[in-house]
Design a protein around this motif. Structure first.
Motif, short mmCIF file in Angstrom:
data_model
loop_
_atom_site.label_atom_id
_atom_site.label_comp_id
_atom_site.label_asym_id
_atom_site.label_seq_id
_atom_site.Cartn_x
_atom_site.Cartn_y
_atom_site.Cartn_z
N GLN A 114 -4.55 1.71 6.82
CA GLN A 114 -5.45 2.72 6.25
C GLN A 114 -5.19 2.89 4.75
N ARG A 115 -3.93 2.84 4.35
CA ARG A 115 -3.62 2.94 2.92
C ARG A 115 -4.21 1.77 2.15
N GLN A 116 -4.17 0.59 2.75
CA GLN A 116 -4.77 -0.54 2.03
C GLN A 116 -6.29 -0.40 1.95
N SER A 155 -10.75 12.16 5.28
CA SER A 155 -9.63 11.46 4.62
C SER A 155 -9.48 11.88 3.16
N PHE A 174 -1.36 8.52 6.40
CA PHE A 174 -2.11 7.33 6.82
C PHE A 174 -1.15 6.19 7.16
N PRO A 225 -1.44 10.36 0.99
CA PRO A 225 -1.15 9.00 1.47
C PRO A 225 -0.20 8.94 2.66
N HIS A 226 0.81 9.86 2.73
CA HIS A 226 1.78 9.77 3.82
C HIS A 226 1.16 10.06 5.18
N LEU A 255 -0.07 3.73 -4.12
CA LEU A 255 -0.78 5.01 -4.08
C LEU A 255 0.18 6.13 -4.45
N PRO A 278 0.81 -1.22 0.00
CA PRO A 278 0.00 0.00 0.00
C PRO A 278 0.84 1.27 0.00
N TYR A 279 2.14 1.15 0.25
CA TYR A 279 3.03 2.31 0.21
C TYR A 279 3.46 2.63 -1.22
N ILE A 327 -6.24 11.84 -1.53
CA ILE A 327 -6.99 10.59 -1.52
C ILE A 327 -8.23 10.70 -2.41
#
Length: 327
Positions: A158-160, A146, A154, A151-152, A104, A100-101, A110
């Motif tokens: 949460q990213r997934q 959100s 989360f 992305p950073h 995104l 997930p890193y 988001i």
């Protein structure tokens, strides 16, 4: 109802030596596999690294063209689809990837990440897009605020959830989950898996679930296919296969998995040797150099997938071929 069906699916890659080296032959990453995914159900695919799981996912997603065999979606062969039908297929089959890193875009908010499939494929006003984004965030358990963050800001879990929301933006029928929890902390994995199960029950989704974590596969799947060096060696109903595996390779995999209860005891099966190179797989049954039950015929004749107690097993220990040889 079968949503997606593969028959004799193969993918071979040419291998070369360095930049200017000669041809080393074919890597049979996927070698004549067949499976079906039913509506609202999950097919789990397991096996060691290099067995062909991710290549299978890429074939289903259309990221690789098959060398042989076919894939049918809702009864239609993908090779026969016209441009409009192929666009429908791409909207109907989405993916959630491992990391997930990396999946995104760090420079996009988001709201833009989740809305990208909508703005690319649908004609919607800005207000309609915003409404869709907020509903998707709520669906995966994230607050409305959100949408305006990056992305950073989360955690990995949460990213997934954001990646799952993006995958659901076009209301797909099949979602390919390629190691969706392996990059997450152990404490977060169960939350994401339970979210995926809840979404499946609510939306009627079908999943192709690829993972190394056998406990996660058994928990998530209705059916399991076990791959070794590009071939399916055993497949069947998930709980039956997990409790009583038949193929020696499946037995070794599940003996190494953590038990579901601390008091459970399993016979540990230690396989000898290493996984052979897919460039030069062993003749006959690919597993026979490591198999504790290998017979002389295993090195000469590849076993067919035969029905054994309600599941398919490719092993000379079972099936009609063994009975005929014994007679």
């Amino acid at each position: 109802m079968v949503v997606l069906e593969a028959a004799g699916l193969s993918k071979h890659f040419r291998a070369r030596r360095g930049f200017f080296g000669g041809d080393r032959g074919n890597v049979r990453a996927v070698d004549g596999i067949s499976f079906a995914i039913e509506s609202g159900r999950t097919l789990g695919v397991v096996g060691e690294s290099g067995c062909g799981k991710t290549t299978t996912a890429k074939l289903v997603l259309g990221l690789e063209e098959p060398t042989g065999g076919s894939i049918r979606f809702e009864g239609q062969d993908l090779h026969a689809l016209d441009a409009a039908a192929r666009r429908h297929y791409r909207k109907s089959v989405q993916a959630v990837f491992q990391d997930p890193y990396a999946s995104l875009n760090p420079r996009m908010r988001i709201s833009a990440i989740i809305a990208e499939p909508l703005t690319t494929n649908e004609r919607l006003t800005a207000g309609e897009v915003r409404g869709h984004v907020l509903r998707l965030l709520d669906l995966v358990g994230l607050p409305n605020r959100s949408a305006d963050l990056f992305p950073h800001e989360f955690s990995g879990g949460q990213r997934q959830r954001i990646a799952i929301a993006r995958a659901l933006a076009l209301s797909p029928k099949l979602v390919v989950l390629d190691e969706p929890v392996s990059a997450l902390d152990v404490s977060i994995r169960a939350q994401i898996l339970n979210l995926l199960r809840d979404l499946q029950a609510e939306l009627g989704l079908s999943y192709l679930f690829i993972a190394h974590d056998l406990a996660a596969v058994a928990h998530m799947s209705h059916a399991i296919a076990v791959m070794y060096l590009g071939k399916i060696v055993e497949s069947g109903e998930a709980q039956t296969l997990a409790r009583a595996p038949k193929h020696p390779y499946t037995q070794a995999l599940f003996s190494a998995a953590l038990p579901s209860h601390p008091e459970d005891r399993r016979e540990e099966i230690v396989l000898s040797g290493e996984v052979p190179s897919p460039l030069r797989p062993p003749p006959g049954c690919h597993f026979h150099p490591r198999c504790p039950h290998a017979m002389a015929r295993c090195g000469k004749q590849a076993p067919a997938l035969d029905d054994v107690d309600g599941r398919l097993v490719a092993c000379h220990l079972y099936g009609a071929s063994t009975a005929a040889a014994a007679a």
